[in-house]
Design an enzyme around this catalytic site. Structure first.
Site, PDB file in Angstrom:
ATOM      1  N   HIS A  85      10.560  -0.188  45.843  1.00  0.00           N
ATOM      2  CA  HIS A  85       9.648   0.940  45.642  1.00  0.00           C
ATOM      3  C   HIS A  85      10.274   2.194  46.247  1.00  0.00           C
ATOM      4  CE1 HIS A  85       8.699  -0.508  49.658  1.00  0.00           C
ATOM      5  NE2 HIS A  85       7.977   0.582  49.900  1.00  0.00           N
ATOM      6  N   HIS A  87       9.501   4.493  48.458  1.00  0.00           N
ATOM      7  CA  HIS A  87       9.124   5.079  49.739  1.00  0.00           C
ATOM      8  C   HIS A  87      10.372   5.470  50.542  1.00  0.00           C
ATOM      9  CE1 HIS A  87       4.807   3.206  49.776  1.00  0.00           C
ATOM     10  NE2 HIS A  87       4.944   4.208  48.929  1.00  0.00           N
ATOM     11  N   ASP A  89      11.635   4.867  53.327  1.00  0.00           N
ATOM     12  CA  ASP A  89      12.375   3.882  54.108  1.00  0.00           C
ATOM     13  C   ASP A  89      13.063   2.825  53.248  1.00  0.00           C
ATOM     14  OD1 ASP A  89       9.687   3.163  53.532  1.00  0.00           O
ATOM     15  OD2 ASP A  89       9.692   1.618  55.072  1.00  0.00           O
ATOM     16  N   HIS A  90      12.902   2.883  51.924  1.00  0.00           N
ATOM     17  CA  HIS A  90      13.487   1.855  51.053  1.00  0.00           C
ATOM     18  C   HIS A  90      14.478   2.371  50.017  1.00  0.00           C
ATOM     19  CE1 HIS A  90      11.115  -1.704  52.259  1.00  0.00           C
ATOM     20  NE2 HIS A  90      10.348  -0.742  52.758  1.00  0.00           N
TER      21      HIS A  90
END
Length: 167
Positions: A85, A87, A89-90
């Site tokens: 996804h 976001h 942090d990813h």
């Protein structure tokens, strides 16, 4: 066997430590990004899946130290980068890692600054050197969230759709 299998210690139950590469299963290495927080725990887990060619699951934030560590552990074998996804942090690390390796980036859709080379939906399969990951559309944490199933091992890379200590 490739460099990952022979140079990274096998420790399936080792807790995540930022910057430390650990083989957690046959042909799966975890490398945790140095972005600890209340939302990321010790940091975002990035997974290198495969042997001679590698699939990367969730390259994490756009962090130069994490990218260097991924490049060192992978030894030039990254072929595909998949994102659970978009976001912060990813997914943000995908663009720079792809630029450094020439790898294809695969994710649900373009959103929130993330732009995959190839869109993926439920049942999409990516493969490198015989190792497959199958996308499982798992809206909830994010409407465009994908988990990635490795059918041969039964491992499910869930991003942070499922997290230790919470769901």
């Amino acid at each position: 066997p490739g460099a990952v299998a022979t140079s990274v210690p096998f420790s399936p139950s080792a807790p995540p430590v930022a910057g430390e590469a650990v083989r957690i299963a046959a042909a799966v290495v975890r490398l945790t990004a140095p972005n600890p927080s209340i939302m990321t725990g010790p940091g975002t887990n990035t997974y290198l899946v495969g042997e001679r060619e590698l699939l990367v699951v969730d390259p994490g934030p756009d962090d130069e130290a994490h990218r260097r560590a991924l490049l060192q552990v992978s030894a030039g074998r990254i072929r595909t980068i998949v994102v659970t996804h978009p976001h912060p942090d990813h997914a943000p690390g995908a663009a720079a890692l792809a630029a450094a390796t020439g790898a294809e980036v695969v994710g649900f859709d373009a959103r929130d600054g993330f732009a995959p080379d190839r869109g993926a939906g439920d049942g999409t399969v990516v493969e490198a050197d015989g190792v497959q990951l199958t996308a499982v559309h798992t809206p909830g944490h994010a409407s465009n969230h994908l988990c990635w199933l490795q059918p041969d091992s039964g491992l499910l890379f869930s991003g942070d759709h499922l997290m230790e200590g919470s769901t």
